[in-house]
Scaffold this motif. Sequence first.
Motif, PDB file in Angstrom:
ATOM      1  N   ALA A 271       0.854  -1.177  -0.061  1.00 51.72           N
ATOM      2  CA  ALA A 271      -0.076   0.018  -0.063  1.00 51.72           C
ATOM      3  C   ALA A 271       0.945   1.194  -0.032  1.00 51.72           C
ATOM      4  O   ALA A 271       0.473   2.071  -0.712  1.00 51.72           O
ATOM      5  N   ALA A 272       2.147   1.275   1.038  1.00 53.59           N
ATOM      6  CA  ALA A 272       2.569   2.532   0.869  1.00 53.59           C
ATOM      7  C   ALA A 272       3.495   2.630  -0.402  1.00 53.59           C
ATOM      8  O   ALA A 272       3.727   3.421  -0.911  1.00 53.59           O
ATOM      9  N   ALA A 273       4.113   1.632  -0.864  1.00 51.00           N
ATOM     10  CA  ALA A 273       4.778   1.505  -2.272  1.00 51.00           C
ATOM     11  C   ALA A 273       3.987   1.973  -3.313  1.00 51.00           C
ATOM     12  O   ALA A 273       4.472   2.746  -4.276  1.00 51.00           O
ATOM     13  N   MET A 274       2.556   2.266  -3.452  1.00 51.75           N
ATOM     14  CA  MET A 274       1.827   2.763  -4.368  1.00 51.75           C
ATOM     15  C   MET A 274       1.592   4.116  -4.104  1.00 51.75           C
ATOM     16  O   MET A 274       0.630   4.650  -4.789  1.00 51.75           O
ATOM     17  N   GLY A 275       2.012   4.683  -3.044  1.00 51.47           N
ATOM     18  CA  GLY A 275       1.719   5.946  -2.921  1.00 51.47           C
ATOM     19  C   GLY A 275       0.602   6.435  -2.041  1.00 51.47           C
ATOM     20  O   GLY A 275       0.133   7.548  -1.945  1.00 51.47           O
ATOM     21  N   LEU A 276       0.046   5.567  -1.499  1.00 55.09           N
ATOM     22  CA  LEU A 276      -1.395   5.647  -0.572  1.00 55.09           C
ATOM     23  C   LEU A 276      -0.923   6.203   0.575  1.00 55.09           C
ATOM     24  O   LEU A 276       0.254   5.827   1.337  1.00 55.09           O
ATOM     25  N   SER A 277      -1.493   7.141   0.953  1.00 59.36           N
ATOM     26  CA  SER A 277      -1.375   7.798   2.261  1.00 59.36           C
ATOM     27  C   SER A 277      -1.673   6.925   3.508  1.00 59.36           C
ATOM     28  O   SER A 277      -2.128   5.736   3.321  1.00 59.36           O
ATOM     29  N   TYR A 278      -1.233   7.199   4.813  1.00 61.66           N
ATOM     30  CA  TYR A 278      -1.583   6.330   5.902  1.00 61.66           C
ATOM     31  C   TYR A 278      -3.006   6.063   6.052  1.00 61.66           C
ATOM     32  O   TYR A 278      -3.558   4.971   6.072  1.00 61.66           O
ATOM     33  N   LYS A 280      -5.475   6.450   3.723  1.00 57.09           N
ATOM     34  CA  LYS A 280      -6.061   5.718   2.627  1.00 57.09           C
ATOM     35  C   LYS A 280      -5.892   4.036   2.767  1.00 57.09           C
ATOM     36  O   LYS A 280      -6.456   3.387   2.445  1.00 57.09           O
TER      37      LYS A 280
ATOM     38  N   ASN B  60      12.657   3.467  -2.274  1.00 60.07           N
ATOM     39  CA  ASN B  60      11.246   4.169  -2.137  1.00 60.07           C
ATOM     40  C   ASN B  60      11.004   4.338  -0.726  1.00 60.07           C
ATOM     41  O   ASN B  60       9.572   4.325  -0.373  1.00 60.07           O
ATOM     42  N   GLU B  85       4.719  10.261  -0.727  1.00 60.56           N
ATOM     43  CA  GLU B  85       3.749   9.930  -1.633  1.00 60.56           C
ATOM     44  C   GLU B  85       3.786  10.167  -2.982  1.00 60.56           C
ATOM     45  O   GLU B  85       3.320   9.543  -3.863  1.00 60.56           O
ATOM     46  N   ARG B  88       6.562   7.953  -4.642  1.00 60.36           N
ATOM     47  CA  ARG B  88       6.088   6.559  -4.673  1.00 60.36           C
ATOM     48  C   ARG B  88       5.274   6.401  -5.982  1.00 60.36           C
ATOM     49  O   ARG B  88       5.212   5.331  -6.359  1.00 60.36           O
ATOM     50  N   THR B  89       4.482   7.415  -6.482  1.00 61.13           N
ATOM     51  CA  THR B  89       3.923   7.261  -7.685  1.00 61.13           C
ATOM     52  C   THR B  89       4.678   7.202  -8.915  1.00 61.13           C
ATOM     53  O   THR B  89       4.492   6.665  -9.940  1.00 61.13           O
ATOM     54  N   PHE B 101      -3.717  -7.444  -3.039  1.00 61.11           N
ATOM     55  CA  PHE B 101      -4.659  -7.178  -1.967  1.00 61.11           C
ATOM     56  C   PHE B 101      -5.670  -8.161  -1.938  1.00 61.11           C
ATOM     57  O   PHE B 101      -6.675  -8.123  -2.789  1.00 61.11           O
ATOM     58  N   VAL B 117      -4.984   7.700  -5.626  1.00 63.01           N
ATOM     59  CA  VAL B 117      -3.730   8.495  -5.720  1.00 63.01           C
ATOM     60  C   VAL B 117      -3.807   9.475  -6.704  1.00 63.01           C
ATOM     61  O   VAL B 117      -3.442  10.746  -6.355  1.00 63.01           O
TER      62      VAL B 117
END
Lengths: 373, 255
Positions: A271-278, A280, B60, B85, B88-89, B101, B117
């Motif tokens: 989740a973090a690696a995809m740029g999601l905030s805490y 989210k 990252n 954030e 990481r995109t 997931f 995002v």
Amino acid sequence: MYVTDKILPELPAPSNSKGIVHWLKTNLFNGPINTIFTLLAAFVLYKVIPPAIEWAFIDAIWFADSSSECKLANGDRKDGACWAFITNRFDQIMYGFYPEAERWRPNLAGIMLVLLTIPLFFEKTPKKAWLGGFILVIFPFIAFVLIRGGYFGLEQVDTGKWGGLMLTLIISLVGILFALLFGTILALGRRSSMPIVKSLSVVFIEFWRGVPLITVLFMSSVMLPLFLPEGTTFDKLARAMIGIILFQSAYVAEVVRGGLQAIPKGQYEAAAAMGLSYWKSMFLIILPQAMKLVIPGLVNTFIALFKDTTLVLIIGLFDLLAIIENVLGADNAWLGFHTEGLVFAAFVFWMFCFSLSRYSMALERKLDTGHRN
Amino acid sequence: MTDAQASTNEDYAIQLINMNKWYGDFHVLKDINLNVKEGERIVICGPSGSGKSTVIRCINHLEEHQKGQILVNGEEITGDVKQLERLRTDVGMCFQHFNLFPHLSILDNLTLAPIWVKKTPKAEAEAIAMKYLERVKIPDQANKYPGQLSGGQQQRVAIARSLCMDPKVMLFDEPTSALDPEMISEVLDVMIELANEGGMTMLCVTHEMGFAKKVADRVIFMDAGQIIEENNPEEFFNNPQSERTQLFLSQIIDH
């Protein structure tokens, strides 16, 4: 050396493991000790069940205008159950001291809640999230205005007059909703990397988990007014609800924390690696999985909460059980019918708890998406 | 190596300058210096415990380095939440254990980050997702759940999931090590295709030496938290300089 080109066909499983007789043999009579226990159990059931059915149904008196019909000529009780005690006072058991003329208001609120909730159970309902949000955020205000009144020309009915099953359900629903919300926030707080947030959560959880609910309720009704400036009145029901919510959210927090800890680290990292905030990543990735895992524990807590609402009696609120035991039980016209009252109260509580349990099992099956990561 | 310190060049997709990392008292990464040009494809190999995964996890910021600098697209990573954030995109990552997931369908796995995002409209995000699912050759699995897919398929979904964010850099952390032997090639094929298209900066921690020979611009060999040797694949495999590299290569090729 061995080699084959032939692929063996699939055959049905052998059929010697089916049938009632086989089931009886393996489960009830598979040995002398088991056979003895089976017979013993059958005997006990035979002794208990027929008389119970006779008392509760066959000999029972369902409707009567006064208790005299449940009694023999000499004033002794008749053999069967006197359900007339319940049916005669049914309205009070449902609503407590809520004025008769205004009872359409809680009824309307209840019907609205049911009608709003039903679409949530169908897959195809559009905008489910909005409907759910409406029920959780807007509807409580509508229900409050309806039931308490004081606005739009509705006569005000103070919370002290609320009672019976209505009060039990209100306390439980509000309690479950807010305990779940605060409990989840506390669970996240306890796992936070920020030391202040973390220690505040730990202190809160350990404090509220460490005191009995009855103390919390006593404090809220007896002690709290002492600390407030003179003349401040603070609704008794609101105080009881806040006490129950704070108390149960500590339990919910620990249940949810168990779920959070069971989610593999890889999920947090992905989740973090995809740029999601805490927030989210929590709401989209972690909590949906964690909550699914802890459904049994949450339902356990909710059932406990539902039954604990009976404790509000000690601060002078009359829930379902209190109405039956302390109001109707003390009514001279219907003296001596405690058993029926208690059996009825137990049945109502059991029915709600059992439905909740069955629903949660169905929910678990529905949310099961196969293997976990 | 000291000249790398001085020049922070915008042309580099990634720069590691004297990076050091400790786990408690354990010095895992020692003075790592590495410049990766845009579009360059790098394979990092080495024995287990050599710190190779830790290096790319630092890029990252899944792991925090304690000393030195990491620059991504010329910007130094400070650990600031907002910066991370955003960063990481631009930097996609594939994990050894896929980390899909499990509560979301394949399609939802792919559209989640673009929608939440990048604020891509749902329909557009789904179109992008289907495009990448076709590229990894499993568009027909879109409505299944990760638990219903084989390991190789899951890893291909994970690659597609990263690509949906349109990253400039892709990090692969041993993408084939958790797979059954039969499934390794389907994942490698996807990665080779991606590498051959060009344009994508790739850092790949792997033991697949065939992959390294085919697509890598440079191979980096690490041991005990250090970069021991760095060369183009031809030289690296045919003419390894350090004794440690020679030993490592002889061991993995013998088996």
